[in-house]
Write an enzyme that holds these catalytic residues in place. Structure first.
Site, PDB file in Angstrom:
ATOM      1  CG  ASP A   1      -1.817   1.546   1.280  1.00 19.91           C
ATOM      2  OD1 ASP A   1      -2.422   0.858   0.600  1.00 19.91           O
ATOM      3  OD2 ASP A   1      -1.891   1.981   2.150  1.00 19.91           O
TER       4      ASP A   1
ATOM      5  CD  GLU B   1      -1.875   2.042  -3.727  1.00 20.90           C
ATOM      6  OE1 GLU B   1      -3.063   2.799  -3.596  1.00 20.90           O
ATOM      7  OE2 GLU B   1      -1.282   2.676  -2.691  1.00 20.90           O
TER       8      GLU B   1
HETATM    9  C1  NOJ Z   1      -4.451   3.054  -1.021  1.00 23.85           C
HETATM   10  C2  NOJ Z   1      -5.265   2.063  -0.963  1.00 23.85           C
HETATM   11  O1  NOJ Z   1      -5.557   1.433  -2.186  1.00 23.85           O
HETATM   12  C3  NOJ Z   1      -6.572   2.848   0.059  1.00 23.85           C
HETATM   13  O2  NOJ Z   1      -7.983   2.083  -0.609  1.00 23.85           O
HETATM   14  C4  NOJ Z   1      -6.555   3.628   0.748  1.00 23.85           C
HETATM   15  O3  NOJ Z   1      -7.606   4.265   1.901  1.00 23.85           O
HETATM   16  C5  NOJ Z   1      -5.421   3.868   1.178  1.00 23.85           C
HETATM   17  N1  NOJ Z   1      -4.254   3.240   0.696  1.00 23.85           N
HETATM   18  C6  NOJ Z   1      -4.705   4.446   2.665  1.00 23.85           C
HETATM   19  O4  NOJ Z   1      -4.344   2.941   2.559  1.00 23.85           O
END
Ligand code: NOJ
Length: 525
Positions: free
Chosen positions: A211, A270
């Site tokens: 993440d 990500e």
């Molecule tokens: C990215 C995640 O995909 C999202 O759903 C989340 O709210 C944020 N990061 C914070 O962790």
């Protein structure tokens, strides 16, 4: 491939993202859980996927549906606890599918014992040094340390009350106030993440989606940002001091050393970074194995825009000799049929784009429900659960619309998702026509179409090869040929176009007299 020897399993894998609380509820509490996923593994196997990516299932107060982790080395009871994850992993492996999990290294929950200890201690203490605490500015530290805003809306800083009852320091949270950012300059933070990684990898987990992989390092001095950019998922963040700071690459190198001890495993970042050179830095041989490239997801349904997204995604991966990744949907963005215009046209375009994505070299990520052609659902205010709704002062509705539970069978909500009608988000009655059961019995359904497309992708030699070549095509269309021989045509124009010669393997809509209709795609051998 970037690695000598046989290509790793993930280099052309089809990943399927399971949003656990919305997939299948096995115990009737209205929330999906891991035994629910296990119960549906046959469905995933028949769909033809190679690996599951589970959104966070660690112990969490669920302020951001699990992206606020209070214990990173245990599974939340809501999802069935650790034993349920072990059952799922074992059953998935027996069917030849990998299991990957979400890992949240940028922040913890405010309920994490570390943060609770930080609150109970004093400024400058070791406990505070695990997070990003600062004194405020202005008289009595009344104002936040800088002007950063939270991705969910409002300031990225919250002021705490010190043990003596007086207002005290501020802490940084790029997301919700319940998600304090960790201080990655503190070696304790990596040491703990290493423990977490090894804990899961030893248990048989095949890798992680990381993440906010571009967010862990913060710039020295925490300088102010220019302008207010709240929406990470849409904004162009290439010049945003909150993200993509150089120090992040040293963190990824450290993390990679742990993965190297588990050679089958994969780290997928990500990475909301658009500049190709900058993106490529994340997927260098000693950093992440894969990085989500979101260009295709951001492209309009327009031939030039889509071609640009593909060219840039491939170019970015090529700089680091890495594997490209493709995705059109996830739990943070509007579902494709809605994004591409809604109704039958939106659905037709979503199917066409799925064919474009599945034709490309590299790893592909599907989001649960994509294979059913599910659109967004308009929810009434009182049904909204995403923290974005509250934090933005009710100016942004958040992401619930793309997180509605999966309709499995039957004629009335919740369509076999749960035994209780009181599900965490409601399913709309009109999804009666979109259930898995209905679509399995309809050869023309979106589900049947996805199954066929996935089967062709995995069984035909035309889908081999790492490169693509652009071929001439009519205005409004794009045509490319994969080095293995596959020709993919997308008609993003207004009128039917003649298809080139070759054996028609699949079309997303009916081909009449050798013509591909508008809003459709075709594969030819
Ligand atoms: C990215 C995640 O995909 C999202 O759903 C989340 O709210 C944020 N990061 C914070 O962790």
């Amino acid at each position: 491939m970037p690695h000598p020897g046989p290509a790793p399993w993930w280099s052309r894998a089809l990943f399927y993202q399971v949003y656990p609380r919305s997939f299948r509820d096995s115990n009737g509490d209205g929330f999906g859980d891991l035994d629910g996923v296990t119960a549906k593994l046959d469905y995933l196997k028949t769909l033809g996927i190679d690996a599951i990516w589970l959104n966070p299932v660690m112990v969490s107060p669920m302020a951001d549906n699990g992206y606020d982790v209070a214990d990173p080395r245990d599974v939340d009871p809501l999802f069935g606890g650790l034993a349920a994850l072990d059952r799922l992993t074992e059953a998935a492996h027996a069917l030849g599918m990998k299991v990957t999990m979400d890992l949240v290294p940028n922040h913890t929950s405010s309920q994490h014992p570390w943060f609770q200890a930080a609150l109970a201690s004093s400024p400058g203490s070791d406990q505070r040094e695990r997070y990003i605490f600062r004194d405020g500015t202005g008289p009595d530290g009344l104002h936040p340390p800088n002007n950063w805003v939270s991705i969910f809306g409002g300031p990225a800083w919250t002021r705490i009350v010190e043990a003596d009852g007086n207002p005290g320091q501020w802490y940084l949270h790029l997301f919700d106030a319940e998600q304090p950012d960790l201080n990655w300059d503190n070696p304790e933070v990596f040491d703990d993440l290493e423990k977490t990684l090894r804990f899961w990898l030893e248990r048989g987990i095949d890798g992680f989606r990381i993440d906010v992989a571009h967010g862990m390092a913060k710039p020295p001095g925490l300088p102010d940002m220019e302008g207010v950019k709240a929406e990470m998922l849409l904004a162009d963040m290439d010049d945003d001091p909150r993200f993509n700071n150089d120090g992040v690459h040293e963190i990824h190198r450290q993390i990679r050393t742990v993965f190297n001890d588990y050679p089958h495993s994969v780290a997928i970042g990500e990475v909301w970074v658009y500049d190709n050179e900058q993106f490529a830095r994340y997927v260098r041989p000693d950093e992440l194995h894969l990085g989500f490239n979101f260009r295709l997801l951001r492209a309009e349904f327009d031939a030039a825009d889509i071609r640009g997204a593909i060219e840039n995604s491939m170019a970015a991966a090529a700089i680091a000799d890495a594997t490209p990744t493709w995705t059109l949907a996830n739990h943070d963005v509007d579902r494709e049929p809605t994004r591409y215009g809604g109704g039958q046209v939106g659905l037709a375009r979503a199917r066409a784009m799925a064919m474009v994505m599945l034709a490309l070299p590299g790893a592909v990520f599907l989001y649960n429900g994509e294979e059913l052609g599910l659109p967004n659902v308009d929810l009434p205010d009182e049904a909204l659960r995403d923290p974005v709704w509250e934090r933005s002062g009710h100016t942004r509705r958040g992401r619930d619309a793309c997180r509605i539970p999966i309709p499995w069978d039957g004629d009335t909500p919740p369509f076999g998702f749960s035994d209780t009608p009181d599900t965490w988000l409601p399913l709309p009655p009109e999804w009666a026509a979109l259930t898995v059961e209905k679509q399995l019995h309809d050869a023309g359904s979106t589900l049947s179409f996805f199954r066929r497309a996935i089967e062709i992708r995995s069984s035909r030699g035309e889908f081999d090869g790492r490169s693509i070549e652009w071929l001439n095509s009519p205005t409004g269309c794009l045509t490319f040929q994969r080095s293995g021989g596959l020709v993919c045509v997308l008609n993003a124009g207004d009128t039917a176009v003649p298809l080139p010669g070759g054996e028609l393997l699949l079309a997303s809509d009916e081909v009449i007299d050798g013509h591909l209709p508008a809003n459709a795609a075709a594969w030819l051998a």
